[in-house]
Motif scaffolding. Structure first.
Motif, short mmCIF file in Angstrom:
data_model
loop_
_atom_site.label_atom_id
_atom_site.label_comp_id
_atom_site.label_asym_id
_atom_site.label_seq_id
_atom_site.Cartn_x
_atom_site.Cartn_y
_atom_site.Cartn_z
N SER A 400 0.89 -1.21 0.03
CA SER A 400 -0.07 -0.05 -0.10
C SER A 400 0.75 1.24 -0.08
O SER A 400 2.20 1.20 0.32
CB SER A 400 -0.93 0.05 1.26
OG SER A 400 0.05 -0.03 2.57
N VAL A 413 -6.15 -0.49 5.92
CA VAL A 413 -5.82 0.00 4.40
C VAL A 413 -5.21 -1.09 3.72
O VAL A 413 -4.36 -1.84 4.27
CB VAL A 413 -4.75 1.04 4.67
CG1 VAL A 413 -4.65 1.63 3.16
CG2 VAL A 413 -5.34 2.43 5.28
N PRO A 417 -8.17 -1.99 -4.99
CA PRO A 417 -9.55 -1.73 -4.85
C PRO A 417 -10.29 -2.89 -4.75
O PRO A 417 -10.26 -3.66 -5.64
CB PRO A 417 -9.78 -0.65 -6.01
CG PRO A 417 -8.78 -1.07 -6.78
CD PRO A 417 -7.79 -1.47 -6.16
N THR A 419 -14.97 -3.94 -4.40
CA THR A 419 -16.23 -3.72 -3.91
C THR A 419 -16.90 -4.95 -3.37
O THR A 419 -16.38 -6.10 -3.72
CB THR A 419 -17.21 -3.11 -5.00
OG1 THR A 419 -17.36 -4.01 -6.04
CG2 THR A 419 -16.72 -1.84 -5.54
N GLU A 431 -18.43 0.64 -2.02
CA GLU A 431 -17.11 0.83 -2.90
C GLU A 431 -16.07 1.36 -1.52
O GLU A 431 -16.53 2.02 -0.73
CB GLU A 431 -17.13 1.51 -3.66
CG GLU A 431 -16.27 1.10 -5.05
CD GLU A 431 -16.45 1.88 -6.36
OE1 GLU A 431 -15.48 2.78 -6.62
OE2 GLU A 431 -17.61 2.06 -6.71
N LEU A 432 -14.62 0.49 -1.77
CA LEU A 432 -13.94 1.26 -0.68
C LEU A 432 -13.49 2.54 -0.93
O LEU A 432 -13.50 2.99 -1.90
CB LEU A 432 -12.62 0.27 -0.67
CG LEU A 432 -12.94 -1.34 -0.64
CD1 LEU A 432 -11.43 -2.03 -0.55
CD2 LEU A 432 -13.51 -1.59 0.73
N GLU A 433 -13.46 3.32 0.07
CA GLU A 433 -12.98 4.63 0.32
C GLU A 433 -11.44 4.71 -0.21
O GLU A 433 -10.74 4.18 0.32
CB GLU A 433 -13.16 5.20 1.51
CG GLU A 433 -12.69 6.65 1.50
CD GLU A 433 -12.80 7.27 2.87
OE1 GLU A 433 -12.33 8.36 2.95
OE2 GLU A 433 -13.56 6.88 3.56
N SER A 434 -11.16 5.38 -1.21
CA SER A 434 -10.07 5.70 -1.83
C SER A 434 -9.04 6.83 -1.12
O SER A 434 -9.71 7.85 -1.13
CB SER A 434 -9.98 5.88 -3.41
OG SER A 434 -8.60 5.84 -3.82
N PHE A 440 -6.58 2.04 -0.05
CA PHE A 440 -8.14 1.92 0.17
C PHE A 440 -8.44 1.63 1.34
O PHE A 440 -8.13 0.49 1.90
CB PHE A 440 -8.52 1.12 -0.92
CG PHE A 440 -8.44 1.34 -2.21
CD1 PHE A 440 -9.21 2.33 -3.06
CD2 PHE A 440 -7.07 0.91 -2.76
CE1 PHE A 440 -8.88 2.78 -4.39
CE2 PHE A 440 -6.80 1.33 -4.31
CZ PHE A 440 -7.64 2.05 -4.98
#
Length: 674
Positions: A400, A413, A417, A419, A431-434, A440
Motif C-alpha cells: 500500500s 488500509v 480496490p 467492492t 465501494e472502498l474509500e480511496s 483503500f
C-alpha cells in the motif's frame, strides 16, 4: 522384535489461525508466516517442538498451502535451527474449514501412531514439553479413557488477549471438571460454575488466572473422537463435549501447568502480537530472543543496553534508537529520526525527522521524511509518503502507499480496490474509500465475516485494537480476574448467583451452534436440527426455546463485541444469515412476545444494544419477525419503574406505529365511504 522399537515422538501443528483478526495482512498471505520480531510465527512453533524432542511434525494447512511448503523447503535448505533431528511434513485439504475438519482428516490419513503433541502455529513457547508428555503417558496407563492433557500457564500480566480461562480441576489427579473461556473486554465480578462440579467431587481447585497457549498432548483416541462427533468444530467444542458427555464417550481430559520459569503465549490478535513482541524483546521468552539466532544459526543482531537489537548491516544515525527496538539488516534510518518500542524489518528506509513509537514495520517498508507513526502495523513493501500521521491501531496492507500529508487513526488500509455487496438496512453495494492509487480504506462492512475465523475456538477480537505498551499497567485497575465477594456478602451471593441449570446449558449450546453456523454460513435447516436436539436433551418448552434462540443471537461474540462498536452492522449481518432460524420459531403472537421479552435481558447485558434498541425493534418489525400488535402489547407490559429506560427509547417508535395504524384506518374508512 518390533515391539521393542522406540516410539517416535510426533506432533501436529495447525497453521490456519486468526484469519480475520489479522486483516488485511491475512488476505495477502498465511498468518503462520506473519513475522513476529522479524521471525515467522511458524518458526517459533517449530523451534518449540524441536526443543521438546519431537522427531516428526505434520504441519496442517488449507490456506496458502504452497507458501508454507516453500517456507519449509527454504528452512531445510538454509539449515534453519528447527531442521536438525526433526522431519517436517506439510499436509492439507481444500475441504478443511475448521480445526475439527483438520483433526478428522488427520484421523482418516492414519498418520499418527501414538500419543502426540498438538499446538498452533501461533504459539510461542520456550517450554520443554517432554515432562508433560511423560505425565500424559503415565495417566493413560491408569485411565484408559484419557483423551488429552491440556497445558496451561499462569498469567504473568493482567491484559486480556482472549486466551484467558477459568478451570476447575480435581486436585488429586489433575482431571478437568469445568472449562470456561473468559471474554476479552468484560470484567467478571462473579463466576457461574455448575453446582455438580462441587457436589460430585470432594477435592476441587479453581484456577482463574490461567493462559491457554493452545498446547495439548493428545491420545490416539482424540482423533477418533473428532471423527465420531462431527459437532466438534473447535478445540473448545471438543473440551465442552467431553465434559458434558464423559460417561457416554468414556473419555476424560487432564490438565498440566507449566512452571513459572517457562514462557508460553498464543498470538491470536494484534494486542497479543504486541504483548508477545514486547516479551521477546524484554527476554522473557529466552532463549527465543533476537540476538540468539532464533531462526538462522548465526548472529544477526548486537544486543545493546535498553533492549536495543541492531544488525551489523543496518545503518542508523546516532541516538535514533531509544529503547525496546529491533532493527534488521539492510534498514536505513536518516538523521533526526527517533524510534522507540518498535520492530523494523529488513531493508526498510526511514526518512529524516520521523517519529516511530510502538510501530511494527515488515520488510521493505519506506517511511519518508517528517512522518509520525504510533501504535500501528505496516505490511511488507508499503510506502508512507512525507508528512503523514498514522496512529490509533492502523494496519497498512502490503504494497500500500499513503499519499503525502495523510492522517489516519484506527483504520485498515489495503493496496487493491474492491467492492463488496452489503445488505444494510437499506441494502446496496459499498465501494472502498480511496486515499490514493494504492490505498483503500477497509470498513467494518467490507471485511466479510465480522467474526474471527481462527480454526481453534474462533475467538472474535477487535481488529483495530493495538493498545499502547505503556498503558499496560494502567489497565490493571480496569480488569478484575477474581471474585469480589467477601464474608459480609454471603447473603447477597446466595441471592444473586444463579445455578448453571439446564436452561443456561441449553442457551450456551444454542450460542455455540449459531456462532458456528454464522461463521461457516451453514444451512439454516441444519442449525434448526441442532437446536431441536438440544431442546429435547434438556427438556425445554417451546416458550423457553423461543426466548433463548433470540437471546443466543444477541449473545454471539460478534454482537457482544462488534467491530468499532457498530452493533447495528453486526446485528444486521447476523440476522441476514440466521433470520430463517429465528423465523422457524417466531411464528405466533405469543412467540413474538417471547422474542421481545428476550430483548429486555439483552438490553440489561449489552449497553450497545440498549442504545440502539429502537432501531433493533424497528428492523424486526420491517422484516416481519414481530408484528405491530406484539410491539404494542410488549410496550404496554413494560413497567415504568423497572424498564423506564426501555420505554423512553421505544416511545418514538411506538408513537410512529400508532400514527401509521391511524392513517391505515382512515384510508379504510375513505374506501368504505366511496
Amino acid at each position: 522384535m518390533a515391539q521393542f522399537e522406540k516410539e517416535i515422538v510426533q506432533a501436529i501443528l495447525i497453521a490456519d489461525n486468526n484469519v480475520w483478526n489479522f486483516k488485511p495482512l491475512s488476505d495477502e498471505g498465511s498468518t503462520a508466516l506473519l513475522p513476529l520480531v522479524n521471525v515467522k510465527m511458524l518458526d517459533y512453533a517449530l523451534i518449540a517442538l524441536n526443543r521438546s524432542g519431537v522427531e516428526e511434525v505434520f504441519v496442517y494447512a488449507s490456506l496458502y498451502l504452497q507458501d508454507i511448503r516453500d517456507h519449509i523447503k527454504a528452512g531445510i535448505a538454509t539449515y534453519a535451527s528447527w531442521s536438525f533431528k526433526m522431519t517436517v511434513h506439510v499436509i492439507g485439504g481444500e475441504g478443511c474449514r475448521c480445526f475439527g475438519d483438520a483433526m478428522r482428516d488427520l484421523d482418516a490419513k492414519a498418520l499418527i501412531r501414538g500419543n502426540f503433541i498438538l499446538l498452533g502455529a501461533d504459539t510461542v513457547t520456550n517450554a520443554d514439553l517432554r515432562p508433560v508428555l511423560e505425565q500424559h503417558k503415565r495417566q493413560a496407563k491408569f485411565d484408559k479413557g484419557t483423551a488429552a492433557t491440556l497445558v496451561f500457564k499462569e498469567c504473568s500480566n493482567n491484559v486480556r488477549t482472549g486466551n484467558e480461562v477459568l478451570i476447575a480441576v480435581d486436585r488429586r489427579n489433575d482431571r478437568l471438571h469445568y472449562h470456561q473461556r473468559l471474554r476479552t473486554h468484560q470484567k467478571e465480578s462473579r463466576y457461574q460454575i455448575p453446582l455438580d462440579v462441587f457436589l460430585g467431587n470432594s477435592c476441587v481447585a479453581l484456577h482463574h488466572n490461567l493462559l491457554d497457549p493452545q498446547i495439548a498432548i493428545g491420545s490416539p483416541s482424540m482423533l477418533s473422537l473428532f471423527s465420531d462427533n462431527f459437532d466438534f468444530q473447535t478445540r473448545d467444542d471438543f473440551v465442552r463435549g467431553l465434559l458434558i458427555n464423559e460417561e457416554l464417550l468414556d473419555s476424560r481430559i487432564y490438565v498440566a501447568l507449566l512452571p513459572d520459569t517457562q514462557y508460553a503465549h498464543r498470538v491470536n490478535n494484534w494486542p497479543a502480537y504486541q504483548l508477545v513482541s514486547r516479551d521477546i524483546i524484554n527476554r522473557w521468552a529466552y532463549p527465543l530472543v533476537p540476538d540468539m539466532g532464533v531462526y538462522k544459526l548465526q548472529q544477526q543482531y548486537v544486543f545493546h543496553k535498553d533492549n536495543i537489537y541492531k544488525s551489523h548491516e543496518a545503518f542508523v544515525s546516532k541516538v535514533a534508537l531509544q529503547e525496546n527496538v529491533v532493527i534488521q539488516a539492510g534498514s536505513h534510518v536518516d538523521s533526526g529520526a527517533v524510534i522507540s518500542d518498535s520492530v523494523i524489518g529488513a531493508n526498510c528506509r526511514i526518512g529524516k525527522n520521523c517519529r516511530l513509537n510502538n510501530v511494527f514495520l515488515m520488510a521493505d517498508v519506506t517511511v519518508k521524511d517528517n512522518c509520525r507513526l504510533e501504535h500501528c502495523v505496516v505490511g511488507a513493501g508499503a510506502t508512507v509518503n512525507e508528512d503523514c500521521e498514522v496512529s490509533g491501531g492502523c494496519v497498512l496492507g502490503a504494497a500500500s502507499e499513503l499519499p503525502a500529508k495523510t492522517k489516519l487513526t484506527g483504520t485498515l488500509v489495503t493496496s487493491t480496490p474492491s467492492t463488496q455487496k452489503i445488505d444494510e438496512l437499506e441494502g446496496g453495494e459499498l465501494e472502498l474509500e480511496s486515499l490514493g492509487p494504492k490505498a483503500f480504506i477497509i470498513s467494518d462492512l467490507t471485511t466479510g465475516d465480522p467474526e474471527d475465523s481462527d480454526g481453534e475456538d474462533f475467538l472474535p477480537q477487535q481488529m483495530l485494537s493495538i493498545p499502547k505498551m505503556g498503558d499496560r499497567l494502567a489497565l490493571l485497575d480496569e480488569i478484575s480476574y477474581c471474585s469480589d465477594l467477601s464474608d459480609d456478602d454471603d447473603d447477597a451471593s446466595r441471592a444473586v448467583t444463579p445455578l448453571a441449570d439446564d436452561t443456561n446449558i441449553f442457551l450456551g449450546e444454542v450460542i455455540d451452534s449459531l456462532t458456528r453456523g454464522f461463521r461457516e454460513k451453514s444451512n439454516p435447516d441444519f442449525l434448526i436440527l441442532e437446536i431441536n436436539s438440544s431442546r429435547y436433551a434438556y427438556n425445554m418448552s417451546l416458550k423457553e426455546v423461543n426466548f433463548n434462540v433470540v437471546k443466543a443471537i444477541f449473545g454471539m461474540q460478534t454482537i457482544v463485541e462488534p467491530a468499532n462498536n457498530n452493533v447495528l452492522v453486526a446485528f444486521n449481518a447476523a440476522f441476514k444469515q440466521l433470520g430463517p432460524v429465528v423465523s422457524n420459531y417466531i411464528k405466533t403472537e405469543d412467540a413474538m412476545l417471547d422474542c421481545l421479552k428476550a430483548l429486555e435481558d439483552v438490553c440489561e447485558e449489552n449497553p450497545l444494544v440498549r442504545e440502539k434498541i429502537s432501531q433493533v425493534v424497528h428492523y424486526l418489525y420491517v422484516k416481519d419477525f414481530v408484528s405491530e400488535d406484539a410491539i404494542q402489547t410488549w410496550y404496554g407490559q413494560l413497567e415504568e419503574q423497572e424498564h423506564g429506560h426501555l420505554r423512553q427509547r421505544l416511545a418514538k417508535l411506538v408513537e410512529w406505529l400508532d400514527q401509521s395504524s391511524e392513517k391505515d384506518d382512515d384510508d379504510e374508512d375513505d374506501e368504505d365511504e366511496d
